[in-house]
Design a protein around this motif. Structure first.
Motif, PDB file in Angstrom:
ATOM      1  N   LYS A   1     122.697  53.904  73.787  1.00  0.00           N
ATOM      2  CA  LYS A   1     121.774  53.217  74.699  1.00  0.00           C
ATOM      3  C   LYS A   1     121.637  54.039  75.964  1.00  0.00           C
ATOM      4  O   LYS A   1     122.642  54.502  76.497  1.00  0.00           O
ATOM      5  CB  LYS A   1     122.361  51.870  75.151  1.00  0.00           C
ATOM      6  CG  LYS A   1     122.467  50.835  74.110  1.00  0.00           C
ATOM      7  CD  LYS A   1     123.178  49.591  74.645  1.00  0.00           C
ATOM      8  CE  LYS A   1     124.638  49.607  74.317  1.00  0.00           C
ATOM      9  NZ  LYS A   1     125.337  48.345  74.561  1.00  0.00           N
TER      10      LYS A   1
ATOM     11  N   THR B   1     122.790  41.347  72.470  1.00  0.00           N
ATOM     12  CA  THR B   1     122.229  41.227  73.829  1.00  0.00           C
ATOM     13  C   THR B   1     120.805  40.671  73.769  1.00  0.00           C
ATOM     14  O   THR B   1     120.430  39.820  74.577  1.00  0.00           O
ATOM     15  CB  THR B   1     122.242  42.615  74.520  1.00  0.00           C
ATOM     16  OG1 THR B   1     123.565  43.142  74.444  1.00  0.00           O
ATOM     17  CG2 THR B   1     121.833  42.522  75.971  1.00  0.00           C
TER      18      THR B   1
ATOM     19  N   ASP C   1     124.147  46.669  78.938  1.00  0.00           N
ATOM     20  CA  ASP C   1     123.832  45.264  78.624  1.00  0.00           C
ATOM     21  C   ASP C   1     123.831  44.384  79.868  1.00  0.00           C
ATOM     22  O   ASP C   1     122.956  43.532  80.032  1.00  0.00           O
ATOM     23  CB  ASP C   1     124.861  44.688  77.638  1.00  0.00           C
ATOM     24  CG  ASP C   1     124.728  45.294  76.254  1.00  0.00           C
ATOM     25  OD1 ASP C   1     123.759  46.050  76.042  1.00  0.00           O
ATOM     26  OD2 ASP C   1     125.588  45.009  75.410  1.00  0.00           O
TER      27      ASP C   1
ATOM     28  N   GLU D   1     129.068  37.693  74.928  1.00  0.00           N
ATOM     29  CA  GLU D   1     128.860  38.794  73.975  1.00  0.00           C
ATOM     30  C   GLU D   1     130.141  39.593  73.841  1.00  0.00           C
ATOM     31  O   GLU D   1     130.497  40.353  74.736  1.00  0.00           O
ATOM     32  CB  GLU D   1     127.721  39.711  74.449  1.00  0.00           C
ATOM     33  CG  GLU D   1     127.598  40.933  73.541  1.00  0.00           C
ATOM     34  CD  GLU D   1     126.424  41.845  73.843  1.00  0.00           C
ATOM     35  OE1 GLU D   1     125.512  41.444  74.586  1.00  0.00           O
ATOM     36  OE2 GLU D   1     126.428  42.962  73.302  1.00  0.00           O
TER      37      GLU D   1
HETATM   38 MG   LIG Z   1     124.967  44.414  73.559  1.00  0.00          MG
END
Ligand SMILES: [Mg+2]
Ligand SMILES: Nc1nc2c(ncn2[C@@H]2O[C@H](COP(=O)(O)OP(=O)(O)O)[C@@H](O)[C@H]2O)c(=O)[nH]1
Length: 371
Positions: free
Chosen positions: A278, A20, A50, A95
């Motif tokens: 995350k 990312t 993301d 991605e």
């Molecule tokens: Mg990512």
């Protein structure tokens, strides 16, 4: 570059490798050069940090949720059309899911053969994550993942047109040399670059490489789908949406850091290796993100807002080598404890957790297609 076709480039690599971050840097570069950029993110679940992160940076982003690109090939194509709704992009950066492999056979070559008039395929770039990469390449016992998850990591590198050692800013010259040596022993023919997606070192060389026509693959890679499926299923996957409310403003950067640190501590007690944790906090236009990419790595603030707010929306994405039920219990407990510690009330608004299912690609070519 792409003529009237869209240049489509996938930036792959394991969970937490820096995909990312790299895509954000590349998109910024292309936009500054006057190119229209579209980004596609991908995940096994909905509610991606993301997507929020890249949108927050001002890019046009669409996501393919629910399974990987290879199993949702038609959704990927539909998503690229969504990105073309107003104006056709010059470049699409995609991605893939960080636990996904066999992308050359299931995404790149099918796009080339079925949609070659619409897309010009860039090289398949795979970022090497140094945190787990060093141990996996050196066949260290203490890698934290089972050999089946390590199999996926190595297959991702094997199919790359270009391997990019990322995060060179945190490697000593010896560590970088040792990674280069391990990679060239294992993949002697492979083009190798190094990069710091964070500070931009090596970005120009990567940009030059992305403009090249990828070499024709001599043959497609062999993949044992049983090992691949079992390796992927060893990772517990969790996406959670929550909110904190407080009468006192909460410093968002600190909130996300503390949440990731508390999650890391609980997981460490259970010897559950994080592949990527995350947490993103939002308050209106502002956002903070904290990350952890391995049990022995530092918790980092990858996006700081410097903002305090009384109402914060949280998105937690956790990919950890543990049971998803266990992971949910940890996340619920940490969210509650952190809210209590801050004197805030909390609400868990959404929780998805599972083990990724067996990959069943829409297409799988067994012989390379002429570029
Ligand atoms: Mg990512
Ligand atoms: N030191 C350093 N950290 C990086 C670099 N690229 C990414 N990171 C960090 O690695 C973590 C994972 O990055 P991300 O781009 O989300 O990885 P992804 O899972 O592959 O998309 C974040 O904390 C990033 O800030 C880099 O070049 N250097």
């Amino acid at each position: 570059m792409a003529g009237d076709r869209i240049r489509f480039t996938m930036i792959g690599g394991f969970l937490g490798a820096g995909k990312t971050t790299t895509i954000g840097k590349l998109a910024h570069h292309y936009q500054s050069a006057g190119k229209r950029v579209g980004i596609v993110t991908n995940d096994q679940a909905f509610g991606l940090v993301d997507t929020g992160n890249l949108r927050h940076a001002g890019f046009q982003v669409e996501e393919v949720p629910g399974a990987c690109f290879c199993c949702k090939f038609n959704d990927l194509i539909a998503t690229t059309q969504k990105l073309s709704a107003d104006q056709t992009p010059d470049v699409i950066l995609a991605e893939p899911v960080g636990s996904c492999t066999d992308l050359a056979a299931t995404v790149v070559e099918p796009m080339r053969s079925l949609y070659g008039e619409r897309f010009e395929l860039g090289p398949l770039v795979v970022l090497l994550k140094p945190e787990h990469g060093r141990k996996i390449l050196a066949e260290d016992e203490a890698v934290g993942f089972s050999p089946k998850a390590a199999y996926i990591f190595l297959k991702q590198l094997e199919e790359a047109d270009v391997i990019v050692i990322n995060k060179v800013d945190k490697l000593t010259a010896e560590e970088l040399a040792s990674l280069q040596q391990l990679l060239s022993q294992r993949f002697p023919e492979k083009k190798l670059l190094s990069l710091s997606a964070r500070n931009g070192t090596g970005l120009d060389a990567l940009l030059r490489e992305l403009d090249q026509t990828p070499p024709q693959r001599p043959k497609m890679m062999e993949v044992d789908y049983d090992v691949y499926a079992e390796g992927e299923a060893e990772l517990g996957w969790l996406n959670c949406q929550a909110a904190f409310k407080s009468s006192q403003p909460l410093a968002m950067d600190q909130v996300v850091l503390d949440l990731v640190r508390a999650l890391a501590k609980s997981l460490e007690k259970e010897s559950a290796e994080p592949a990527h944790l995350k947490v993103m906090a939002h308050a209106e236009e502002d956002a903070s993100i904290a990350n952890l990419v391995a049990s022995d790595a530092e918790v980092e603030l990858s996006l700081d807002s410097g903002v305090s707010a009384k109402e914060i929306d949280l998105v937690i994405n956790a990919r950890v080598a543990t049971d998803p039920e266990q992971l949910e219990a940890v996340v619920r407990c940490v969210v509650e404890e952190e809210a209590k510690r801050l004197g805030a009330s909390f609400e868990i608004q959404g929780m998805q957790r599972f083990r990724p299912g067996r990959p069943v690609p829409t297409h799988r070519v067994t012989a390379p297609v002429n570029p």
